[in-house]
Design a protein around this motif. Sequence first.
Motif, PDB file in Angstrom:
ATOM      1  N   UNK A  32       0.849  -1.200   0.000  1.00 25.34           N
ATOM      2  CA  UNK A  32       0.000   0.000   0.000  1.00 25.34           C
ATOM      3  C   UNK A  32       0.878   1.241   0.000  1.00 25.34           C
ATOM      4  N   UNK A  33       0.802   2.015   1.069  1.00 24.73           N
ATOM      5  CA  UNK A  33       1.567   3.276   1.103  1.00 24.73           C
ATOM      6  C   UNK A  33       3.081   3.040   1.151  1.00 24.73           C
ATOM      7  N   UNK A  34       3.521   1.829   1.436  1.00 26.89           N
ATOM      8  CA  UNK A  34       4.957   1.541   1.417  1.00 26.89           C
ATOM      9  C   UNK A  34       5.470   1.175   0.011  1.00 26.89           C
ATOM     10  N   UNK A  35       4.539   1.024  -0.951  1.00 26.20           N
ATOM     11  CA  UNK A  35       4.878   0.959  -2.386  1.00 26.20           C
ATOM     12  C   UNK A  35       5.807  -0.157  -2.832  1.00 26.20           C
ATOM     13  N   UNK A  36       5.831  -1.270  -2.123  1.00 28.17           N
ATOM     14  CA  UNK A  36       6.612  -2.426  -2.598  1.00 28.17           C
ATOM     15  C   UNK A  36       5.925  -2.934  -3.866  1.00 28.17           C
ATOM     16  N   UNK A  37       6.655  -3.227  -4.950  1.00 32.82           N
ATOM     17  CA  UNK A  37       6.005  -3.722  -6.167  1.00 32.82           C
ATOM     18  C   UNK A  37       5.179  -4.983  -5.875  1.00 32.82           C
ATOM     19  N   UNK A  38       3.944  -4.984  -6.362  1.00 28.61           N
ATOM     20  CA  UNK A  38       2.983  -6.006  -5.920  1.00 28.61           C
ATOM     21  C   UNK A  38       3.356  -7.423  -6.349  1.00 28.61           C
ATOM     22  N   UNK A  39       3.828  -7.593  -7.578  1.00 21.25           N
ATOM     23  CA  UNK A  39       4.139  -8.952  -8.044  1.00 21.25           C
ATOM     24  C   UNK A  39       5.300  -9.535  -7.249  1.00 21.25           C
ATOM     25  N   UNK A  40       6.332  -8.734  -7.059  1.00 20.05           N
ATOM     26  CA  UNK A  40       7.493  -9.197  -6.288  1.00 20.05           C
ATOM     27  C   UNK A  40       7.087  -9.505  -4.845  1.00 20.05           C
ATOM     28  N   UNK A  41       6.250  -8.660  -4.274  1.00 22.36           N
ATOM     29  CA  UNK A  41       5.815  -8.865  -2.888  1.00 22.36           C
ATOM     30  C   UNK A  41       5.016 -10.164  -2.761  1.00 22.36           C
ATOM     31  N   UNK A  42       4.148 -10.420  -3.732  1.00 23.47           N
ATOM     32  CA  UNK A  42       3.335 -11.638  -3.697  1.00 23.47           C
ATOM     33  C   UNK A  42       4.215 -12.883  -3.822  1.00 23.47           C
ATOM     34  N   UNK A  43       5.203 -12.809  -4.702  1.00 23.89           N
ATOM     35  CA  UNK A  43       6.108 -13.951  -4.888  1.00 23.89           C
ATOM     36  C   UNK A  43       6.858 -14.252  -3.586  1.00 23.89           C
ATOM     37  N   UNK A  44       7.315 -13.215  -2.912  1.00 24.75           N
ATOM     38  CA  UNK A  44       8.020 -13.395  -1.639  1.00 24.75           C
ATOM     39  C   UNK A  44       7.065 -14.010  -0.602  1.00 24.75           C
TER      40      UNK A  44
END
Length: 174
Positions: free
Chosen positions: A124-136
Motif C-alpha cells: 500500500x503506502x509503502x509501495x513495494x512492487x505487488x508482483x514481487x511482494x506476492x512472490x516473496x
Amino acid sequence: MKTEIKLIKGDITTMTVDAIVNAANSSLLGGGGVDGAIHRKGGPQILEECKVIRNRQGKCKTGDAVYTSAGLLPAKYVIHTVGPIWMMGKNKETELLASCYRKSLEIADSLLVKSIAFPNISTGVYHFPKTEAAQIAIDIVKEFIDNNNKNIEEVIFVCFDDENYRIYENILAE
Ligand code: AR6
C-alpha cells in the motif's frame, strides 16, 4: 499435516481465524490502511497492548513482528509486523519483507495458531512492487510449511484490491 494455502478477496478485519497479521509501522501506534482498519474495528485494547510492548522493547524494527490480542475482532491474535518502505530495492527490502512473513509465521506457530490470515504487506503506502511482494509472500509461506511448521493448518492471503488478488491467483496457479 497438510497445510492449505487459500486466497480470498476482502477485508482482513472480518476474518474468523486464530491470527490476522497487521501491516504496521515501527511505532506500533497505528496508522492508515489495514493498520487503521484493525485498530478502528478492534477497539482500544489492541493499542493498549501495543503501548505495553513499546514500553518494554521500544519500537518494532522493520522485518520484525510482535503480537497482541485481537480486541473486538473475531480473530484471537493480531500479529503486528513492520514491512519495508520500497526504496527502489536498495535497502534490503526483499529480505526484510521475507522476514515479516517468516517472523509472523514463527510467532503464530508458537502460539499454536491453526489458521492465519495475511494482508499484502508493504504493497500500500509503502509501495513495494505487488508482483514481487506476492512472490516473496508465497515463497516464504511454502518454505515455512515445508520446513518449520508444527501447528498451522491454514494460511489465507487476504487481498483487498483486485490487482493483488489477480497477481496471487496467477502465482498460486503455477
Ligand atoms: N483488509 C485487508 N487488506 C487491506 C485492508 C483491509 N481492511 N485495508 C487495506 N488493505 P497498507 P503498507 C491492503 O498501506 O503498505 C499504515 O499507515 C491494501 O490494499 O495498509 O504495509 C501503517 O501504519 C494493501 O494491499 O500497508 C504503516 O505506516 C495492503 O493492505 C503503513 O501504512 C497494505 O497496504 C504500512 O504500509
